[in-house]
Design a protein around this motif. Sequence first.
Motif, PDB file in Angstrom:
ATOM      1  N   THR A 181      39.832  40.001  34.760  1.00 44.67           N
ATOM      2  CA  THR A 181      38.942  39.024  34.131  1.00 44.67           C
ATOM      3  C   THR A 181      39.375  38.640  32.722  1.00 44.67           C
ATOM      4  N   ARG A 182      40.424  39.279  32.213  1.00 48.38           N
ATOM      5  CA  ARG A 182      40.917  38.979  30.872  1.00 48.38           C
ATOM      6  C   ARG A 182      42.441  38.883  30.907  1.00 48.38           C
ATOM      7  N   TYR A 183      43.002  38.071  30.005  1.00 51.52           N
ATOM      8  CA  TYR A 183      44.444  37.867  29.925  1.00 51.52           C
ATOM      9  C   TYR A 183      44.879  38.066  28.476  1.00 51.52           C
ATOM     10  N   GLN A 184      45.778  39.005  28.270  1.00 50.47           N
ATOM     11  CA  GLN A 184      46.148  39.394  26.916  1.00 50.47           C
ATOM     12  C   GLN A 184      46.893  38.290  26.182  1.00 50.47           C
ATOM     13  N   HIS A 185      47.821  37.631  26.870  1.00 54.63           N
ATOM     14  CA  HIS A 185      48.605  36.586  26.212  1.00 54.63           C
ATOM     15  C   HIS A 185      48.826  35.427  27.173  1.00 54.63           C
ATOM     16  N   PHE A 186      49.368  34.349  26.646  1.00 53.77           N
ATOM     17  CA  PHE A 186      49.542  33.119  27.423  1.00 53.77           C
ATOM     18  C   PHE A 186      50.469  33.329  28.611  1.00 53.77           C
ATOM     19  N   GLY A 187      51.467  34.194  28.458  1.00 49.36           N
ATOM     20  CA  GLY A 187      52.396  34.461  29.547  1.00 49.36           C
ATOM     21  C   GLY A 187      51.691  35.018  30.775  1.00 49.36           C
ATOM     22  N   GLU A 188      50.702  35.870  30.569  1.00 46.00           N
ATOM     23  CA  GLU A 188      49.938  36.416  31.689  1.00 46.00           C
ATOM     24  C   GLU A 188      49.172  35.315  32.414  1.00 46.00           C
ATOM     25  N   LEU A 189      48.628  34.398  31.646  1.00 42.29           N
ATOM     26  CA  LEU A 189      47.873  33.294  32.224  1.00 42.29           C
ATOM     27  C   LEU A 189      48.792  32.377  33.032  1.00 42.29           C
ATOM     28  N   VAL A 190      49.969  32.107  32.496  1.00 43.45           N
ATOM     29  CA  VAL A 190      50.941  31.268  33.195  1.00 43.45           C
ATOM     30  C   VAL A 190      51.411  31.954  34.475  1.00 43.45           C
ATOM     31  N   ASP A 191      51.580  33.272  34.432  1.00 44.85           N
ATOM     32  CA  ASP A 191      51.993  34.007  35.622  1.00 44.85           C
ATOM     33  C   ASP A 191      50.931  33.908  36.707  1.00 44.85           C
ATOM     34  N   TYR A 192      49.672  33.956  36.313  1.00 40.92           N
ATOM     35  CA  TYR A 192      48.594  33.798  37.296  1.00 40.92           C
ATOM     36  C   TYR A 192      48.633  32.399  37.915  1.00 40.92           C
ATOM     37  N   ALA A 193      48.808  31.380  37.070  1.00 39.50           N
ATOM     38  CA  ALA A 193      48.891  30.006  37.576  1.00 39.50           C
ATOM     39  C   ALA A 193      50.120  29.831  38.469  1.00 39.50           C
ATOM     40  N   ARG A 194      51.191  30.558  38.157  1.00 38.66           N
ATOM     41  CA  ARG A 194      52.409  30.483  38.973  1.00 38.66           C
ATOM     42  C   ARG A 194      52.119  30.865  40.415  1.00 38.66           C
ATOM     43  N   ARG A 195      51.166  31.780  40.590  1.00 39.77           N
ATOM     44  CA  ARG A 195      50.842  32.248  41.937  1.00 39.77           C
ATOM     45  C   ARG A 195      49.593  31.601  42.532  1.00 39.77           C
ATOM     46  N   SER A 196      48.722  31.043  41.688  1.00 36.94           N
ATOM     47  CA  SER A 196      47.467  30.480  42.192  1.00 36.94           C
ATOM     48  C   SER A 196      47.495  28.960  42.327  1.00 36.94           C
ATOM     49  N   ALA A 197      48.335  28.284  41.553  1.00 44.27           N
ATOM     50  CA  ALA A 197      48.366  26.819  41.563  1.00 44.27           C
ATOM     51  C   ALA A 197      49.723  26.270  42.000  1.00 44.27           C
ATOM     52  N   ASN A 198      50.786  26.811  41.449  1.00 39.05           N
ATOM     53  CA  ASN A 198      52.121  26.271  41.714  1.00 39.05           C
ATOM     54  C   ASN A 198      52.508  26.264  43.194  1.00 39.05           C
ATOM     55  N   GLY A 228      55.128  22.735  36.396  1.00 36.03           N
ATOM     56  CA  GLY A 228      54.521  22.380  35.117  1.00 36.03           C
ATOM     57  C   GLY A 228      53.223  21.624  35.298  1.00 36.03           C
ATOM     58  N   ILE A 229      53.215  20.677  36.228  1.00 35.42           N
ATOM     59  CA  ILE A 229      52.004  19.892  36.486  1.00 35.42           C
ATOM     60  C   ILE A 229      50.885  20.780  37.026  1.00 35.42           C
ATOM     61  N   CYS A 230      51.204  21.602  38.016  1.00 40.48           N
ATOM     62  CA  CYS A 230      50.184  22.449  38.642  1.00 40.48           C
ATOM     63  C   CYS A 230      49.614  23.469  37.663  1.00 40.48           C
ATOM     64  N   THR A 231      50.488  24.077  36.861  1.00 37.52           N
ATOM     65  CA  THR A 231      50.010  25.039  35.863  1.00 37.52           C
ATOM     66  C   THR A 231      49.102  24.356  34.852  1.00 37.52           C
ATOM     67  N   ALA A 232      49.509  23.179  34.373  1.00 39.50           N
ATOM     68  CA  ALA A 232      48.704  22.453  33.396  1.00 39.50           C
ATOM     69  C   ALA A 232      47.332  22.121  33.953  1.00 39.50           C
ATOM     70  N   LEU A 233      47.277  21.642  35.179  1.00 37.92           N
ATOM     71  CA  LEU A 233      45.994  21.273  35.787  1.00 37.92           C
ATOM     72  C   LEU A 233      45.103  22.500  35.968  1.00 37.92           C
ATOM     73  N   GLN A 234      45.709  23.625  36.336  1.00 37.11           N
ATOM     74  CA  GLN A 234      44.941  24.860  36.469  1.00 37.11           C
ATOM     75  C   GLN A 234      44.332  25.263  35.132  1.00 37.11           C
ATOM     76  N   LEU A 235      45.137  25.200  34.075  1.00 37.53           N
ATOM     77  CA  LEU A 235      44.661  25.588  32.745  1.00 37.53           C
ATOM     78  C   LEU A 235      43.569  24.635  32.260  1.00 37.53           C
ATOM     79  N   ILE A 236      43.749  23.330  32.480  1.00 31.27           N
ATOM     80  CA  ILE A 236      42.738  22.358  32.074  1.00 31.27           C
ATOM     81  C   ILE A 236      41.409  22.661  32.758  1.00 31.27           C
ATOM     82  N   ASN A 237      41.486  23.021  34.024  1.00 28.48           N
ATOM     83  CA  ASN A 237      40.262  23.369  34.751  1.00 28.48           C
ATOM     84  C   ASN A 237      39.610  24.622  34.175  1.00 28.48           C
TER      85      ASN A 237
END
Length: 205
Positions: free
Chosen positions: A42-59, A82-91
């Motif tokens: 439920t928490r992400y320490q840094h931006f890289g962790e968040l991007v890694d999650y998007a890599r597997r959930s959106a990309n 890049g597009i999929c990660t960005a859209l995931q983060l915006i959401n």
Amino acid sequence: AVQTPHSELMQRLERESVRPFNLPLEPFYHLLSAFSQDVVKTRYQHFGELVDYARRSANPIGRLLLHLYGHTDPLSLAQSDGICTALQLINFWQDDWQKGRVYLPQEDLEKFGVSEAQIAEGRADAAFQRLMAHQCQRAHKMLKAGSPLGKTLHGRIGFELRLIILGGQSILRKLEENRYNVFTRRPVLGAKDWWLMLKRAWLKK
């Protein structure tokens, strides 16, 4: 290498979808990995962790679509990511903050002086606005970097992708105009927004 699936569900998926369309199995395993993680993390320490999650959930969604349309070169895949990660983060960043998850990196909360208690209170002060502006700039750069894919893909898929990118950019603009107060009003695309997006997506073909 990805092994032959053992579960009945994955075997059916391979038989009815993967094999007929020659899709890779890896994106499906990434999606399952992300779903499993979302249950416990439920928490992400840094931006890289968040991007890694998007890599597997959106990309994986974008990558599967590219495979369906026969565009699997490294550049197209990277632009799609890049597009999929960005859209995931915006959401994530326009969420209602009531689900017990914080998709803002913990180190950024500390850097900009924003606490989770403040988020729970729904207080969009100057510090929170600076924090959100920083996150949205990241998403904007990703969308911009991936946007050439909208011209690479022809026909309906290219048009729809250009429309999706413009939609993400419009949401980012509305967040900025609303001073990043995501607590009281979630950005909504109106009829005028859609008309302008449709026009721009068509002209950019």
